[in-house]
Design an enzyme around this catalytic site. Structure first.
Site, PDB file in Angstrom:
ATOM      1  N   LYS A   1      12.886 -30.611   2.712  1.00  0.00           N
ATOM      2  CA  LYS A   1      12.694 -31.069   1.326  1.00  0.00           C
ATOM      3  C   LYS A   1      13.432 -30.152   0.345  1.00  0.00           C
ATOM      4  CE  LYS A   1       8.288 -28.592   1.151  1.00  0.00           C
ATOM      5  NZ  LYS A   1       6.854 -28.730   1.492  1.00  0.00           N
TER       6      LYS A   1
ATOM      7  N   ARG B   1      -5.146 -31.389  -2.323  1.00  0.00           N
ATOM      8  CA  ARG B   1      -3.910 -31.808  -2.972  1.00  0.00           C
ATOM      9  C   ARG B   1      -3.708 -33.306  -2.734  1.00  0.00           C
ATOM     10  NH1 ARG B   1       1.873 -29.018  -1.497  1.00  0.00           N
ATOM     11  NH2 ARG B   1       1.497 -30.015   0.513  1.00  0.00           N
TER      12      ARG B   1
ATOM     13  N   HIS C   1      -2.811 -30.173   5.920  1.00  0.00           N
ATOM     14  CA  HIS C   1      -1.958 -29.079   5.441  1.00  0.00           C
ATOM     15  C   HIS C   1      -2.857 -27.920   5.031  1.00  0.00           C
ATOM     16  CE1 HIS C   1       1.775 -27.368   4.098  1.00  0.00           C
ATOM     17  NE2 HIS C   1       1.419 -27.294   2.837  1.00  0.00           N
TER      18      HIS C   1
ATOM     19  N   ARG D   1       5.344 -28.062  11.611  1.00  0.00           N
ATOM     20  CA  ARG D   1       6.191 -28.455  10.470  1.00  0.00           C
ATOM     21  C   ARG D   1       6.732 -27.236   9.717  1.00  0.00           C
ATOM     22  NH1 ARG D   1       1.355 -31.325   9.019  1.00  0.00           N
ATOM     23  NH2 ARG D   1       1.246 -29.891   7.239  1.00  0.00           N
TER      24      ARG D   1
ATOM     25  N   TYR E   1      22.803  -9.840 -24.642  1.00  0.00           N
ATOM     26  CA  TYR E   1      21.884 -10.267 -25.714  1.00  0.00           C
ATOM     27  C   TYR E   1      20.795  -9.229 -25.947  1.00  0.00           C
ATOM     28  CZ  TYR E   1      23.768 -15.024 -25.507  1.00  0.00           C
ATOM     29  OH  TYR E   1      24.579 -16.112 -25.560  1.00  0.00           O
TER      30      TYR E   1
ATOM     31  N   CYS F   1      22.237 -13.618 -18.829  1.00  0.00           N
ATOM     32  CA  CYS F   1      22.517 -14.740 -19.724  1.00  0.00           C
ATOM     33  C   CYS F   1      22.444 -16.047 -18.938  1.00  0.00           C
ATOM     34  CB  CYS F   1      23.891 -14.599 -20.352  1.00  0.00           C
ATOM     35  SG  CYS F   1      24.223 -12.971 -21.056  1.00  0.00           S
ATOM     36  N   MET F   2      22.679 -17.160 -19.626  1.00  0.00           N
ATOM     37  CA  MET F   2      22.595 -18.447 -18.936  1.00  0.00           C
ATOM     38  C   MET F   2      23.640 -18.551 -17.822  1.00  0.00           C
ATOM     39  SD  MET F   2      22.863 -22.330 -20.414  1.00  0.00           S
ATOM     40  CE  MET F   2      21.546 -22.182 -21.599  1.00  0.00           C
ATOM     41  N   ASP F   3      24.847 -18.061 -18.099  1.00  0.00           N
ATOM     42  CA  ASP F   3      25.951 -18.275 -17.163  1.00  0.00           C
ATOM     43  C   ASP F   3      26.605 -16.989 -16.671  1.00  0.00           C
ATOM     44  OD1 ASP F   3      25.808 -21.112 -18.032  1.00  0.00           O
ATOM     45  OD2 ASP F   3      26.553 -20.209 -19.879  1.00  0.00           O
TER      46      ASP F   3
END
Ligand SMILES: *Cc1c(COP(=O)(O)O)cnc(C)c1O
Length: 461
Positions: free
Chosen positions: A120, A218, A247, A303, A347, A394-396
């Site tokens: 998944k 759940r 589970h 699993r 920043y 930073c973001m990038d």
């Protein structure tokens, strides 16, 4: 953002080369005056920033002209520029290591126990299709996913193995389950009946696994209501109970009482089914932690998810099985500079240069899974040595510090643009793991491996 970068008092293109003519003058969209602070402001754009907005407009127009676009370049040559040359940050997944982990898990559970490889969330960020194929080639027989679309991705990549969606999808998706031969986990009678009727209309079977809630609360039919559930749905001839599972909420915890309560409830539910004449099919319960720690709950199938990718679900399993992490994160230095003592970096300028340091920039940030909470709290590895990440991530992009002072016999490092750096992985004796990062952040490595899949290209090695 761009507009804010323009300082107040900027007077447009007054200083521009002679001969420049604003684009809009020729198309007559905006008065030329809009290019200066004194001119008519563009609607919605403060007059001081008007010139910036127009500059962007001019730029966009240039690039929309046919003689300036990709049309002049051979598309095949463009395509051949590899992902790691488009962007100097990437992840690597070692499929040989996935194979090793799968084999170790197979050996651990022994003959007679099937393995469902849980792939998944795009294989926990490792790539679902390639990891699924590798797992199936090394002994897995079943695949587990979270959503129908994850299952369809596998089917479209020609994966033939049985696939279980580990929860009950919306009823509207039933035709997809049948068309792609993907099994749902079921826990409501309504869904079971609808699913059966849809299958019956095509004269096909409606295979499913029954989810039993033994304490995690759940999903699933309550452990003491399983027989009642079966009595409500079993009249339907198309329905085919292929497996029954639960589970564990605490298989990775040191305290085992709750784990044993869940196991006991599951065994009682299975027993009640048998007494009432319902065949539970393939019985399964164990996630990675339970697979490694508790042979008693292997039943017919296990699993494992996280273990397949080489990450230990908890401390206890470290001495019980040899798992190796399959994921590493890489980047190349995109800029580097000497930062004088007491000048800040990134920043907030929270980090201040102690002097004699070279600050190196890497083109990955929190949009790539390099979580901002790690700012100043993780290391990167270069030439087998660790260096401190400094300044806010930073973001990038993010930065790290290379201390230029020499200590004893340590070789001095002279980092250059283009030099490769390891953000997660091992190089010689230096190692940075997802575990380290998760501990630092107060989360689990599952979240980090998935995060690093967000935007970076992935290489399989
Ligand atoms: C995710 C999941 C697993 C795998 O768990 P790991 O801890 O990654 O081994 C197994 N079963 C179910 C129902 C799951 O949702």
């Amino acid at each position: 953002m761009a507009a804010q970068d323009i300082p107040n008092g900027f007077t447009g293109f007054a200083n521009r080369k002679p001969g420049f003519e604003p684009a809009s003058a020729s198309v007559g969209r905006t008065p030329v005056g809009a290019y200066t602070t004194e001119g008519t402001p563009l609607s919605g754009v403060p007059s001081t920033y008007g010139s910036g907005a127009q500059g962007a407009f001019q730029y966009a127009r240039d690039h929309a002209r046919p003689d300036a676009g990709a049309a002049n370049f051979d598309p095949d040559k463009l395509r051949l520029i590899p992902a790691t040359d488009r962007r100097w940050a990437w992840t690597e997944v070692d499929l040989g290591v996935v194979r090793h982990n799968m084999t170790a898990l197979k050996q651990h559970v022994g003959h007679g126990v099937r393995v469902m490889a849980v792939v998944k969330a795009d294989g926990y960020g490792h790539g679902a299709v390639r990891c699924a194929k590798t797992a199936l080639n090394s002994g897995a027989e079943y695949l587990g996913v979270a959503t129908i679309d994850e299952a369809i991705e596998l089917r479209e990549a020609l994966v033939n193995a049985p696939i279980l969606v580990l929860s009950q999808p919306p009823m509207e998706a039933i035709p997809l389950l049948l068309a792609y031969k993907v099994m749902p986990s079921i826990y409501t009678p309504d869904f079971a009946i609808q699913y059966a009727e849809a299958a019956d209309a095509y004269s096909i079977r409606a295979p499913y696994h029954l989810a039993v809630n033994t304490g995690m609360n759940r999903i699933g039919v309550r452990h003491d209501e399983v027989v009642e559930f079966m009595s409500q749905v079993s009249f339907h001839r198309a329905l085919d109970l292929v497996g029954t599972f639960t589970h564990f909420a605490t298989a990775d915890a040191p305290e085992t009482l709750d784990f044993h309560i869940q196991t006991k409830r599951f065994l009682e539910a299975l027993q009640a089914m048998k007494v009432a004449g319902f065949d539970p099919g393939i019985i399964h319960a164990a996630n990675s932690a339970a697979t490694i720690r508790y042979p008693d709950v292997h039943f017919d199938m296990v699993r494992p998810g996280i273990a397949l990718y080489g990450l230990h679900p908890c401390q206890e399993t470290r001495t019980m099985i040899d798992l190796r992490p399959a994921l590493s994160v890489h980047a190349r230095i995109s800029d580097t500079r000497l930062v004088p003592m007491s000048e800040g970096v990134s920043y907030g300028l929270n980090y201040r240069s102690p002097g004699s340091v070279r600050i190196c920039t890497l083109p990955l940030g929190y949009a790539d899974g390099m979580r901002r909470g790690l700012s100043g709290r993780t290391d990167v590895i270069m030439e087998g040595r660790r260096f401190r990440q400094v300044g806010n991530i930073c973001m990038d992009q993010c930065m790290f510090e290379v201390d230029l002072r020499t200590y004893g016999t340590r070789r001095r490092i002279d980092p250059q643009i283009g030099d490769e750096v390891l953000i997660v992985g091992r190089q010689g004796d230096s190692i940075v793991t997802l575990d380290d990062m998760a501990n630092m952040l107060g989360t689990i490595h599952y979240e980090l491996s998935i995060g690093f899949a967000q935007r970076m290209p992935r290489l399989y090695v």
